[in-house]
Design a protein around this motif. Structure first.
Motif, short mmCIF file in Angstrom:
data_model
loop_
_atom_site.label_atom_id
_atom_site.label_comp_id
_atom_site.label_asym_id
_atom_site.label_seq_id
_atom_site.Cartn_x
_atom_site.Cartn_y
_atom_site.Cartn_z
N SER A 58 0.85 -1.20 0.00
CA SER A 58 0.00 0.00 0.00
C SER A 58 0.88 1.24 0.00
N ARG A 78 -2.35 -3.38 -0.77
CA ARG A 78 -2.41 -2.82 -2.13
C ARG A 78 -3.39 -1.65 -2.24
N CYS A 79 -3.44 -0.83 -1.21
CA CYS A 79 -4.27 0.38 -1.24
C CYS A 79 -3.45 1.59 -1.66
N THR A 80 -4.11 2.56 -2.27
CA THR A 80 -3.46 3.82 -2.64
C THR A 80 -4.28 4.97 -2.07
N GLY A 82 -4.50 9.07 -2.11
CA GLY A 82 -4.04 10.19 -2.91
C GLY A 82 -3.49 11.35 -2.10
N ASN A 107 -7.04 -3.35 -1.87
CA ASN A 107 -7.17 -2.79 -3.22
C ASN A 107 -8.06 -1.55 -3.28
N CYS A 108 -8.10 -0.77 -2.21
CA CYS A 108 -8.88 0.47 -2.23
C CYS A 108 -8.03 1.60 -2.81
N SER A 109 -8.68 2.50 -3.52
CA SER A 109 -8.00 3.67 -4.09
C SER A 109 -8.78 4.91 -3.71
N LEU A 129 -13.26 2.32 -4.97
CA LEU A 129 -12.59 3.37 -5.74
C LEU A 129 -13.32 4.68 -5.53
#
Length: 218
Positions: A58, A78-80, A82, A107-109, A129
């Motif tokens: 992440s 695996r999160c991003t 911003g 896997n959150c963005s 997302l």
């Protein structure tokens, strides 16, 4: 004076020519991605220990606008997150005490400039997302009572109508707002600028203020 001007113009011309030549060896498109990866890696390594849990692979794009109560915030794998995100979990305010939690699945963005704030609970599933500048809040300043209107908003006690749950594969459009006590089902698409004030069933599209179902996908 003319000689001095000529000197500085010559220096400027030489520097610009040198940088222009370097651009062939190190093109902007390639180097900007390289430096982005480096800065994300360094910033994430520095700030990850402030969280209750920070998952593998992440990353946080520099810089947080505000990080408050990281010990109550868990980030999945695996999160991003911003740039310019305000992520706050408040355990106290003006003498009030809370037990907050913010939990991200895998896997959150989260888009740039998002504001996510909790005094009770905000839970995001996997693969959520969001667009830029979204708001997810489980609290507000004060309640709609006549006596409260004479109190400055910043001094009003924090009030929550309940936590927020956002299930897997939800897409939240730019500048959308998710209000307290809301449960959003799997696969929901929330249009830009929508304000969600009530529960949303799975697999539908919502839009408007307040948000209403405009299309059912299943």
């Amino acid at each position: 004076m003319a000689l001095m001007k000529f000197f500085f113009e010559t220096i400027r011309f030489c520097i610009r020519g040198f940088v222009y030549a370097l651009s062939f060896l190190f093109p902007y498109s390639r180097m900007s991605l390289f430096w982005r990866r480096i800065t994300v890696f360094l910033y994430t390594s520095w700030i990850a220990r402030d969280f209750k849990h920070f998952g593998k692979n992440s990353g946080v794009i520099p810089f947080f606008s505000l990080l408050q109560g990281g010990q109550y915030i868990s980030i999945g794998n695996r999160c991003t997150i911003g740039a310019g995100v305000e992520l706050t979990a408040w355990d106290s305010y003006q003498g009030q005490k809370f037990c907050p939690e913010i939990v991200f699945g895998d896997n959150c963005s989260i888009g740039e400039g998002a504001h996510i704030t909790a005094v009770t609970s905000i839970r995001l599933g996997n693969n959520v997302l969001t667009g830029k500048r979204i708001l997810i809040t489980d609290n507000s300043h004060g309640v709609l009572e006549e006596g409260m209107l004479d109190v400055p908003p910043i001094l009003r006690p924090l009030n929550s109508k309940g936590g927020i749950t956002i299930e897997d594969n939800v897409w939240i459009g730019e500048k959308a707002s998710i209000m307290p006590g809301v449960h959003i089902g799997k696969g929901v698409i929330i249009a830009c600028n929508a304000v969600v004030t009530k529960d949303i069933p799975p697999y539908c599209v919502v839009a408007g203020v307040p948000a209403k179902i405009v299309k059912k996908l299943r």
